[in-house]
Write an enzyme that holds these catalytic residues in place. Structure first.
Site, PDB file in Angstrom:
ATOM      1  N   ASP A 194       0.832  -1.204   0.000  1.00 54.63           N
ATOM      2  CA  ASP A 194       0.000   0.000   0.000  1.00 54.63           C
ATOM      3  C   ASP A 194       0.870   1.259   0.000  1.00 54.63           C
ATOM      4  O   ASP A 194       1.852   1.349   0.721  1.00 54.63           O
ATOM      5  CB  ASP A 194      -0.918   0.026   1.223  1.00 54.63           C
ATOM      6  CG  ASP A 194      -2.107   0.941   1.005  1.00 54.63           C
ATOM      7  OD1 ASP A 194      -3.195   0.446   0.695  1.00 54.63           O
ATOM      8  OD2 ASP A 194      -1.942   2.178   1.108  1.00 54.63           O
ATOM      9  N   HIS A 196       0.086   4.083   1.187  1.00 55.62           N
ATOM     10  CA  HIS A 196       0.016   4.709   2.507  1.00 55.62           C
ATOM     11  C   HIS A 196       0.354   3.650   3.535  1.00 55.62           C
ATOM     12  O   HIS A 196      -0.481   2.845   3.920  1.00 55.62           O
ATOM     13  CB  HIS A 196      -1.351   5.314   2.777  1.00 55.62           C
ATOM     14  CG  HIS A 196      -1.329   6.335   3.898  1.00 55.62           C
ATOM     15  ND1 HIS A 196      -0.633   6.127   5.088  1.00 55.62           N
ATOM     16  CD2 HIS A 196      -1.900   7.568   4.014  1.00 55.62           C
ATOM     17  CE1 HIS A 196      -0.790   7.178   5.871  1.00 55.62           C
ATOM     18  NE2 HIS A 196      -1.548   8.064   5.250  1.00 55.62           N
ATOM     19  N   GLU A 322       1.275  17.163   1.538  1.00 55.32           N
ATOM     20  CA  GLU A 322       1.168  16.898   2.975  1.00 55.32           C
ATOM     21  C   GLU A 322       2.504  16.424   3.520  1.00 55.32           C
ATOM     22  O   GLU A 322       2.549  15.504   4.351  1.00 55.32           O
ATOM     23  CB  GLU A 322       0.086  15.851   3.259  1.00 55.32           C
ATOM     24  CG  GLU A 322      -1.284  16.248   2.722  1.00 55.32           C
ATOM     25  CD  GLU A 322      -2.398  15.407   3.323  1.00 55.32           C
ATOM     26  OE1 GLU A 322      -3.196  15.960   4.086  1.00 55.32           O
ATOM     27  OE2 GLU A 322      -2.459  14.199   3.031  1.00 55.32           O
ATOM     28  N   GLU A 338       1.159  18.504   9.894  1.00 56.26           N
ATOM     29  CA  GLU A 338      -0.078  17.817  10.258  1.00 56.26           C
ATOM     30  C   GLU A 338       0.025  17.167  11.644  1.00 56.26           C
ATOM     31  O   GLU A 338       1.036  16.551  11.974  1.00 56.26           O
ATOM     32  CB  GLU A 338      -0.363  16.757   9.178  1.00 56.26           C
ATOM     33  CG  GLU A 338      -1.667  16.042   9.377  1.00 56.26           C
ATOM     34  CD  GLU A 338      -1.921  14.965   8.323  1.00 56.26           C
ATOM     35  OE1 GLU A 338      -1.292  14.997   7.250  1.00 56.26           O
ATOM     36  OE2 GLU A 338      -2.763  14.088   8.599  1.00 56.26           O
ATOM     37  N   CYS A 406      -8.614  12.573  10.151  1.00 55.05           N
ATOM     38  CA  CYS A 406      -7.621  11.592  10.588  1.00 55.05           C
ATOM     39  C   CYS A 406      -6.930  12.024  11.871  1.00 55.05           C
ATOM     40  O   CYS A 406      -6.542  11.189  12.690  1.00 55.05           O
ATOM     41  CB  CYS A 406      -6.585  11.360   9.493  1.00 55.05           C
ATOM     42  SG  CYS A 406      -5.869  12.869   8.827  1.00 55.05           S
TER      43      CYS A 406
END
Lengths: 641, 641
Positions: A194, A196, A322, A338, A406
């Site tokens: 994945d 992420h 990000e 973040e 999130c």
């Protein structure tokens, strides 16, 4: 020195069970209470009100999307499952110490829906099952499929450990079995991973519960495969009939998949992904006794803290990815930083410290806990920041909910599991990483040891630690000497210990026959520090940040009465610290006299004379408390005069 | 004082015909030559190579789009016509003084295609005619329909004035007739106006050629209608079956259409649009003798220069709306400051000065000419900047072409028509707005007056102006005393004139019987200035910009050998100016001794001691010349020590 002070990769300190660490009357007592009593219930309420939970109505046709799908093909809804996972995890950590049948029932209701929705082959992802079942596993590059499963898995492990209930864990083990059937190095399986990262560290957590070698092997496969060329994402894009060159983020560095992880030398791309990846790499370095992974983690940790980390512990300056840009690029007003990334840096640093007891890791864990992660949640426990800027002209306000929520559950799970970060144990050694009023219980070679800390940390630097143990025992206590501290004192039962002799890598190691009632006293001088940034950080040139102990400060317009950007702090201005009991639950503030650039005599924008300066008293408050009062400008890096 | 010095709104100074102003051996001789000889031909070449000209192949089916359509519904191709218009305009200004049959043939070829493509009812826009003829006039909010026509119209007027050929002008008059048939206050007509202003000022240019009152009335209608509520864009969106609330830019302030123009108090939205609007408003204040429009222009000009203008004359800090944000928000590294916006500020300021002879307008025209507009074109005349940042870490490089090439033709048309900005005349008064070596010819009440300037301006502050005229005549000469100059001297035929007595609003007015051979000498002291920004501009706190005369300077890494962000300029450091003949065609540079923050002794990112400083010589070069050599960092606002 105990040899556990420099553990081999197969030896690590085992973090305390967060349920066996309690906080009493201090900083973290207040915050853990707020999160337990306000944050956890209101987050479920938001998930309900905002329609998130509806994605688990597997029997019904899916509703319209609240927001358009992004150019990458991703919608927020693709990863709603991750929010359930993180919320369950956060809530689970509270359940042993503070049983809550209502919360437990809500978790069970989610688990029941997940179980009902799970496909016969074990596949579990609410987006693909309900909307695009034929598209599962066709786009690991963009759609967070395993990321979502990973968070559910972390939730399942935490819920099992908190309650002993296996249902959710079993659901997730079946989901993992399905992933094992689908992905891996064996012929006929997909060699994907994945984009992420998250499932990797979740699989190690699962492995530590199940000891099923397949769970560890899957995590290892994902990490080893990452960034191998030709890229899986290229192949996968072609299978979808797409041109890999059309990838929205242009480079797989966005997902740390531009080259094999052991060859990476700079922390790049999406910051949360990078930190989750590194956390998993530390876990696997230990589980697989793999020094090549540890070496990569060392290199990337150093790159992060020496070139890419805000003074608050925030990371990832840019909104566009990000994440990271060039080294030393740390803009203040546009800082993305973040909350999730700071939380995840805490995960990474904490893991490093357990494998290699060194305060340079714990220092950064402490930095995010008191600054760049904690700033992500309001003092009332139900408002949040996604971006954690270091400068504002008043436009940044905390929100109650976000279309991409999130961060709230991420900071919540960090705080409800805080006990694990305070203490850890390895054999007959015990490490105290953080100072916080309360007690912790650990097993050391079968012996129960309780430590009781009395301290007003982080507002004061004195800590008393009393030991409770049944029989005297020869143990090593590793006591962290924070990196910010330039003058520390240590006594054991009143006798001074020479810290220079016993301290290695920021931990004082005291091996002796410890007995019940033994008392350690630590004293950390806590002057107000003026911090300067490396000259390559051009945004902070001529500026100074104030800190005291682990706490970074900022000046807010609500205190100053004008924009703090107008202040000029003389290099020799004395600054006082005092505790203000009425400030947002009590906090130590800094006050002093600075100068204010005057605007009254300006006719236009530019002139040949610098602004006139007039004395102005100022107050600085802990950065993590900013934006809890009246809206206004804020500044961490003050202009120095 | 002549009464023409304070003209009523019906009186204005008429700019010189650019074809009657020539530049000889100085700064603008070099630049006008480059643009004429390199920029104009290579721009046509780019339009050809990049497939722009294909949109005029009306007989053929349209090809695929080079780029995806934006969320607003706009593609770059929607307004390719504007690029032809601006290129034709830029080229036209050169044709009288430098006839060029090849360029003229290329223009005629474009005109022929436009004429062939024009619809029977006069409608002319290549996008809609070829791709969506049924959608014409359905979305003025997003699709630049009249913006494109406006630029064609400006091109047609300029081409007619240069060559006397009417064909293009007639095509465009038919197009305007069609617009008049379609839009207006009369029943049955649409009450719309284009969200991207441009047609309004083009219509005034047309009116000044045709004297057809319908042309002026249409421009007046568009200006008066703008921002009236309920919004035309709301109605129009509903007619398309859309919800007006879904507007991508959220607020009609993006297009200065949030309220009637006379009620606007702050310059907002897209910067180029704002400047084109204001230019048209000045034109109409004059043509309609409308003090309410002039008052709005005054208010908005003051708002711009006192709160929203970069020291370079750049404007519109934000990429997200290509425009304005909050007042005093002037970030350096992320400055958008589009070349077109600075060019258009020049248009606006120039128009204001003709209506109200005041150097505060001309000062800003001069600022953009020597800084924020000129920086948009490379010294070689064929590379460009769209964004004009005031700080770079080396990532900003000039490009040869852009998918949105609005800026190259805009700066080109400004430079090829530069003569009109230098001189203007009203009755028996003549104004000299800019100092530049060369000659200008003007008619004053039927008398031909020629002025010959000898000067090394902007590198030196001495200007000699000789008059050539057949018979002695009583005339008023208005000579601009630049706002940056604190010590000026003036002699007429060797006799000193007391400037304090004769100067009003930045122009020295000399009324006398002028005779052939009379000589005026102006001396402007031109020390190196240190400029400071208003304290509300937080990005420039503790920083200083260097300027000399109208030229703003920057430090480039290519000269310094390290990032200029490392420099600390002592407040009392002496700075020398000297002319470097070999620097990019010759320029005055500044040199001095500053300090450099040392990085060698840093172990991490933050520490409690400020960086050590070591002496370092530096050289500053004119900002408009930056990024013409080796790639590297650049800084306008130097850190002061």
């Amino acid at each position: 020195m105990s040899d556990t002070a420099m553990p081999s990769l197969k030896t690590r300190f085992i973090p305390a069970d967060p349920a066996r660490v309690t906080f009493t009357g201090g900083f973290w007592d207040s915050w853990t209470r707020t999160v337990r009593e306000v944050t956890i219930p209101t987050q479920h309420q938001r998930l309900e009100e905002e329609g998130f939970l509806e994605v688990l109505d597997f029997g019904k046709p899916p509703g319209p999307l609240a927001r358009p799908i992004q150019p990458s093909g991703l919608s927020m809804q693709h990863f709603f499952d991750s929010d359930f996972g993180k919320w369950i995890e956060a809530a689970s950590y509270t359940l042993k110490t503070h049983p809550n049948p209502e919360i437990e029932a809500k978790i069970d209701a989610i688990v029941e829906k997940l179980e009902q929705g799970q496909m016969a082959d074990g596949y579990l992802n609410s987006w693909f099952i309900r909307r695009e079942p034929d598209k599962r596993w066709t786009n690991l590059r963009d759609l967070h499929e395993m990321y979502s499963m990973g968070h559910l898995l972390e939730g399942a492990v935490a819920y099992f450990q908190a309650t002993g209930k296996r249902r959710f864990l079993d659901v997730m083990i079946r989901a993992v079995d399905h992933i094992i059937d689908t992905f891996g190095p064996e012929p006929g399986k997909l060699r994907g991973y994945d984009a992420h990262e998250e499932i990797e560290l979740a699989l190690v957590k699962l492995y530590r519960v199940t000891r099923d070698p397949r769970h560890l092997a899957l995590a290892t496969f994902f990490i080893d495969e990452r960034g191998q060329m030709p890229s899986y994402y290229d192949e996968e894009a072609r299978r979808r009939g797409e041109n890999p060159a059309d990838y929205v983020y242009q480079t797989y560095a966005y997902s740390q998949a531009h080259r094999p992880v052991r060859e990476q030398t700079q922390v790049v791309g999406h910051a949360v992904r990078a930190m989750y990846l590194l956390s998993a790499m530390v876990d696997l370095a230990h589980e697989n006794d793999d020094p090549t992974l540890k070496a990569a983690c060392d290199r990337l940790f150093a790159n992060l803290v020496e070139r890419q980390l805000y003074v608050t512990g925030g990371l990832g300056p840019s909104a566009s990815n990000e994440g990271f840009t060039r080294e030393f690029d740390l803009p203040n007003e546009t800082a993305y930083a973040e909350t999730c990334a700071a939380v995840a840096l805490g995960f990474f640093a904490h893991r490093m410290a357990q494998l290699d007891l060194d305060s340079r890791y714990t220092d950064r864990l402490e930095t995010v806990l008191y600054n760049g992660a904690l700033s992500g949640i309001s003092r009332d426990g139900e408002h949040y920041f996604y971006e954690n800027v270091l400068e504002s002209h008043g436009q940044n306000r905390r929100w109650k909910w976000h279309y991409c929520p999130c961060c709230p559950t991420n900071i919540a799970r960090m705080i409800t599991s805080l006990g694990q970060y305070v203490y850890s144990a390895a054999g007959d050694a015990l490490a105290v990483h953080l100072y916080a009023a309360g007690t912790g219980e650990l097993e050391l070679d079968g012996r129960l040891v309780r430590l009781t800390q009395e301290t007003r940390y982080p507002w004061e630097g004195d800590v008393a630690i009393r030991l409770t143990l049944e029989n005297p025992a020869e143990l090593t206590l590793h006591l962290r000497i924070p990196g910010w501290c330039r003058q520390a004192r240590l006594t054991v039962n009143g006798e001074a210990v020479d810290l220079a002799t016993v301290t290695e890598k920021g931990y004082a190691a005291i091996r002796r026959l410890w007995a019940n009632g033994d008392e350690i006293r630590l004293g950390f001088d806590m002057p107000v520090d003026r911090l300067y940034a490396h000259p390559a950080v051009s945004e902070d040139a001529g500026r100074v940040a104030l800190s005291r102990g682990p706490v970074v400060y900022c000046v807010e317009e609500v205190d100053l009465g004008t924009e703090p950007q107008r202040l000029r702090l003389p290099a020799d201005a004395p600054i006082q610290a005092q505790f203000e009991p009425d400030l947002l639950g009590g906090a130590t503030v800094l006050t002093g006299e600075a100068l204010e650039a005057q605007a009254a005599d300006w006719a236009g924008l530019y002139r040949t004379a610098p602004p006139a300066l007039k004395p102005r008293r100022f107050k600085a408050v802990p950065y993590h408390l900013w934006a809890n009062r009246e809206a206004g400008a804020m500044l961490v890096w003050l202009n120095e005069k």
